[in-house]
Design an enzyme around this catalytic site. Structure first.
Site, short mmCIF file in Angstrom:
data_model
loop_
_atom_site.label_atom_id
_atom_site.label_comp_id
_atom_site.label_asym_id
_atom_site.label_seq_id
_atom_site.Cartn_x
_atom_site.Cartn_y
_atom_site.Cartn_z
CE LYS A 149 38.42 34.13 42.74
NZ LYS A 149 37.37 33.08 42.84
NE ARG A 173 30.79 31.97 36.63
CZ ARG A 173 31.94 31.94 37.30
NH1 ARG A 173 32.42 33.06 37.80
NH2 ARG A 173 32.60 30.81 37.49
NE ARG A 197 36.04 26.26 37.80
CZ ARG A 197 34.95 26.97 37.49
NH1 ARG A 197 33.94 26.39 36.88
NH2 ARG A 197 34.91 28.25 37.77
NE ARG A 229 34.60 30.57 33.64
CZ ARG A 229 35.18 30.90 34.78
NH1 ARG A 229 35.03 32.13 35.26
NH2 ARG A 229 35.90 30.03 35.46
NE ARG A 260 42.72 29.28 40.41
CZ ARG A 260 41.83 30.04 39.77
NH1 ARG A 260 42.07 31.31 39.54
NH2 ARG A 260 40.69 29.53 39.39
N1 LIG Z 1 26.84 38.21 46.81
C1 LIG Z 1 26.38 37.46 45.83
N2 LIG Z 1 25.20 36.81 45.97
C2 LIG Z 1 24.71 36.03 44.97
N3 LIG Z 1 25.31 35.85 43.78
C3 LIG Z 1 26.49 36.48 43.60
C4 LIG Z 1 27.07 37.31 44.60
N4 LIG Z 1 28.24 37.80 44.11
C5 LIG Z 1 28.38 37.30 42.86
N5 LIG Z 1 27.32 36.51 42.55
C6 LIG Z 1 27.11 35.76 41.30
O1 LIG Z 1 27.80 34.53 41.43
C7 LIG Z 1 28.47 34.18 40.23
C8 LIG Z 1 29.96 34.05 40.50
O2 LIG Z 1 30.49 35.35 40.78
P1 LIG Z 1 31.90 35.81 40.20
O3 LIG Z 1 31.96 35.51 38.76
O4 LIG Z 1 32.13 37.19 40.66
O5 LIG Z 1 32.82 34.78 41.03
P2 LIG Z 1 34.38 34.51 40.94
O6 LIG Z 1 34.87 34.31 42.33
O7 LIG Z 1 35.05 35.55 40.12
O8 LIG Z 1 34.37 33.11 40.18
P3 LIG Z 1 35.52 32.34 39.36
O9 LIG Z 1 36.72 32.28 40.24
O10 LIG Z 1 34.92 30.98 39.14
O11 LIG Z 1 35.74 33.09 38.08
C9 LIG Z 1 28.11 35.27 39.20
O12 LIG Z 1 27.06 34.80 38.39
C10 LIG Z 1 27.70 36.46 40.08
O13 LIG Z 1 26.75 37.27 39.44
N1 LIG Z 2 46.46 31.64 38.97
C1 LIG Z 2 46.14 30.55 38.24
N2 LIG Z 2 46.90 29.43 38.31
C2 LIG Z 2 46.60 28.36 37.58
N3 LIG Z 2 45.54 28.26 36.77
C3 LIG Z 2 44.74 29.35 36.67
C4 LIG Z 2 45.01 30.54 37.39
N4 LIG Z 2 44.06 31.45 37.10
C5 LIG Z 2 43.22 30.87 36.25
N5 LIG Z 2 43.63 29.60 35.99
C6 LIG Z 2 42.98 28.64 35.08
O1 LIG Z 2 41.83 29.25 34.50
C7 LIG Z 2 40.62 28.63 34.96
C8 LIG Z 2 39.55 29.67 35.21
O2 LIG Z 2 39.97 30.57 36.22
P1 LIG Z 2 38.92 31.53 37.01
O3 LIG Z 2 39.73 32.28 38.01
O4 LIG Z 2 37.91 30.62 37.64
O5 LIG Z 2 38.32 32.43 35.99
C9 LIG Z 2 41.05 27.85 36.21
O6 LIG Z 2 40.21 26.72 36.49
C10 LIG Z 2 42.45 27.41 35.80
O7 LIG Z 2 42.42 26.33 34.90
#
Ligand SMILES: Nc1ncnc2c1ncn2[C@@H]1O[C@H](COP(=O)(O)OP(=O)(O)OP(=O)(O)O)[C@@H](O)[C@H]1O
Ligand SMILES: Nc1ncnc2c1ncn2[C@@H]1O[C@H](COP(=O)(O)O)[C@@H](O)[C@H]1O
Length: 191
Positions: free
Chosen positions: A14, A128, A146, A134, A89
């Protein structure tokens, strides 16, 4: 305004796709995870309240999340549109977002859900974790929590948008560019 909810489990991509989408469509990025990490880094009261939940891989209580998003949206003033990443969420958050959108006389155009199998999510998150700093990325048990929290508490949000005919599913496995093009295909359809 063009308002998109980018949905998917932890590690689905995302954040990666949001960065590209905000550039192409000139949108504002609201990642609740990033906002909480900023509060944590600045040692604010909200950061302190959120920390225990984040450390355990659990959801921060709805009221804290919703107030933070409301403040962010109102503070940003006039924008072209918003990519919501990691929010809503829970169904309560989705209802609050609808309310917030109507206060702003706008609406959510669609939810784009990135579908990625669990093995791939785990690999991505652990990879990551080597550089993200993190703590919730570095421990396999926290990653399991998670993913379980996502399945139990967050997946029902997809149903919320399906009922409104706003749900679009995208394969989140493949090259970043390929996935981006598929998301743009959906956005061009709903905008
Ligand atoms: N299409 C893909 N193929 C392989 N690796 C990817 C791809 N897209 C993203 N990644 C890698 O996967 C990891 C997770 O991606 P990203 O941080 O964008 O996910 P996220 O959905 O925002 O996660 P979170 O909700 O845990 O914050 C990162 O290290 C990113 O570089
Ligand atoms: N929308 C959310 N509701 C509750 N908790 C949240 C929300 N967004 C983030 N959090 C908290 O933050 C960590 C990390 O979030 P990422 O989206 O993966 O960066 C998540 O595990 C919640 O504790």
């Amino acid at each position: 305004m063009l308002n998109i909810v980018l949905f998917g489990p932890p590690g689905a991509g995302k954040g990666t796709q949001s960065a590209k989408l905000i550039e192409k469509y000139n949108l504002t990025h609201i990642s609740t995870g990033d906002l909480f990490r900023k509060h944590l880094g600045e040692g604010t009261e909200l950061g302190k309240k959120a920390q225990t939940f984040m450390d355990q891989g659990r959801l921060v209580p709805d009221s804290l999340v919703i107030d933070m998003v409301r403040d962010k949206i109102k503070g940003d003033g006039q924008v072209n549109g918003i990519i919501f990443d990691g929010f809503p969420r829970t169904v309560a958050q989705a209802e609050a977002l609808d309310q917030l959108m109507s206060e702003l006389e706008t609406d959510i155009n669609g939810m784009v859900a990135l579908e990625v199998p669990e093995d791939e999510l785990r690999n991505r998150i652990m990879e990551r974790g080597k550089t993200s700093g993190r703590t919730d990325d570095q421990d396999s048990e926290k990653v399991t929590t998670r993913i379980q929290v996502y399945e139990k508490e967050t997946l029902p949000v997809a149903e919320f948008y399906k009922k409104q005919d706003k749900f679009f599913s995208i394969n989140g496995v493949g090259s970043i560019e390929e996935i981006f093009n598929n998301i743009c295909g959906v956005i061009d359809q709903v905008k």
